[in-house]
Write a protein that holds these residues in place. Structure first.
Motif, PDB file in Angstrom:
ATOM      1  N   HIS A   9       0.833  -1.199   0.000  1.00 52.58           N
ATOM      2  CA  HIS A   9       0.000   0.000   0.000  1.00 52.58           C
ATOM      3  C   HIS A   9       0.879   1.266   0.000  1.00 52.58           C
ATOM      4  O   HIS A   9       0.669   2.173  -0.799  1.00 52.58           O
ATOM      5  N   SER A  13       1.364   3.975  -3.145  1.00 51.04           N
ATOM      6  CA  SER A  13       1.043   5.400  -3.000  1.00 51.04           C
ATOM      7  C   SER A  13       2.283   6.251  -3.301  1.00 51.04           C
ATOM      8  O   SER A  13       2.170   7.325  -3.903  1.00 51.04           O
ATOM      9  N   LEU A  68      -6.646  -4.730   4.304  1.00 51.78           N
ATOM     10  CA  LEU A  68      -6.410  -4.163   5.641  1.00 51.78           C
ATOM     11  C   LEU A  68      -7.741  -3.809   6.309  1.00 51.78           C
ATOM     12  O   LEU A  68      -7.966  -4.090   7.490  1.00 51.78           O
ATOM     13  N   TYR A  73      -8.885  -5.035  10.066  1.00 55.09           N
ATOM     14  CA  TYR A  73      -9.693  -4.223  10.989  1.00 55.09           C
ATOM     15  C   TYR A  73     -11.130  -4.731  11.145  1.00 55.09           C
ATOM     16  O   TYR A  73     -11.919  -4.134  11.867  1.00 55.09           O
ATOM     17  N   HIS A  82      -9.541   8.166  10.236  1.00 49.30           N
ATOM     18  CA  HIS A  82      -8.583   8.462   9.166  1.00 49.30           C
ATOM     19  C   HIS A  82      -8.731   7.481   7.999  1.00 49.30           C
ATOM     20  O   HIS A  82      -8.519   7.836   6.847  1.00 49.30           O
ATOM     21  N   MET A  86      -9.509   8.386   4.167  1.00 42.73           N
ATOM     22  CA  MET A  86      -8.629   7.868   3.105  1.00 42.73           C
ATOM     23  C   MET A  86      -9.427   7.093   2.066  1.00 42.73           C
ATOM     24  O   MET A  86      -9.170   7.213   0.862  1.00 42.73           O
ATOM     25  N   HIS A  87     -10.410   6.337   2.519  1.00 42.40           N
ATOM     26  CA  HIS A  87     -11.240   5.559   1.614  1.00 42.40           C
ATOM     27  C   HIS A  87     -11.971   6.496   0.646  1.00 42.40           C
ATOM     28  O   HIS A  87     -11.964   6.284  -0.571  1.00 42.40           O
ATOM     29  N   THR A 141      -4.071  12.542   1.249  1.00 43.04           N
ATOM     30  CA  THR A 141      -4.398  11.168   1.635  1.00 43.04           C
ATOM     31  C   THR A 141      -3.211  10.474   2.311  1.00 43.04           C
ATOM     32  O   THR A 141      -3.380   9.756   3.304  1.00 43.04           O
ATOM     33  N   GLY A 145      -3.459   9.045   5.938  1.00 43.80           N
ATOM     34  CA  GLY A 145      -3.300   7.593   6.104  1.00 43.80           C
ATOM     35  C   GLY A 145      -2.123   7.237   6.991  1.00 43.80           C
ATOM     36  O   GLY A 145      -2.189   6.297   7.777  1.00 43.80           O
ATOM     37  N   ARG A 149      -3.175   6.873  12.781  1.00 41.73           N
ATOM     38  CA  ARG A 149      -3.177   5.960  13.940  1.00 41.73           C
ATOM     39  C   ARG A 149      -2.671   6.643  15.206  1.00 41.73           C
ATOM     40  O   ARG A 149      -2.849   6.141  16.304  1.00 41.73           O
TER      41      ARG A 149
END
Ligand code: HEM
Length: 152
Positions: A9, A13, A68, A73, A82, A86-87, A141, A145, A149
């Motif tokens: 991921h 990006s 993920l 999750y 977050h 991001m989605h 993003t 992302g 956390r």
């Protein structure tokens, strides 16, 4: 599997957003002095080489992102705010790219094949605008992302 997905991921990006940053911020001003037809042909070669990487990055982002989200999750309920942001911005970026790919990019190549420099200039302008928007969304993003956390 979670570590592998997150690595994929982050790499996808970096490739997509880094490529847009280089094209927009570095290459665009550098090719300004070129003569129009030469500059337009250069952009065609640049995008022809870059867009397959973008498509690969999108496939990797979707596969790893949903892995993920749903496996690690346990779905939208278990994901932090977050990830929801991001989605949304991610989906917007994918839609903008596919519009760019199937409309202005296709018409740009058609205009160049017909040696219609004025028409090619119009479609190149649209490609530039969409890349500018996607670059802004992409940087946003990545920041969301990667930092989410640790949000309070
Ligand atoms: C369908 C769209 C997407 C989904 C479902 C998704 C999902 C996720 C999830 C679940 C995480 C882990 C977050 C955490 O553990 O706190 C993550 C991390 C991340 N995502 Fe996404 N994502 C999507 C699109 C994107 C896009 C388009 C970008 C960038 C252009 C992006 C960049 C990142 C970054 C930089 C991280 C942090 C990686 C790291 O920890 O180093 N994501 N994403």
């Amino acid at each position: 599997m979670a570590a592998l997905s997150l690595a994929l991921h982050a790499l996808a990006s970096a490739i997509w957003v880094g490529g847009m940053f280089f094209a927009y911020v570095v290459l665009r001003p550098s090719v300004g002095p070129l003569e129009t037809a030469e500059r337009q042909a250069l952009w065609q070669r640049v995008f022809s080489a870059f867009f397959p990487w973008v498509i690969g990055s999108i496939v990797a982002l979707l596969a790893s992102g949903y892995w993920l989200l749903f496996v690690t999750y346990g779905g939208f309920g278990g994901a932090g705010v977050h990830i929801h942001i991001m989605h949304l911005t991610g989906l917007l970026m994918f839609l903008l790219f596919f519009h760019l790919f199937f409309v202005p990019w296709k018409r740009y190549r058609r205009a160049l094949a017909a040696a219609d420099t004025a028409d090619a200039g119009r479609w190149l302008g649209q490609i530039r605008m969409i890349i500018a928007i996607n670059l802004g969304l992409g940087l946003f993003t990545i920041a969301i992302g990667a930092s989410g956390r640790f949000w309070p």
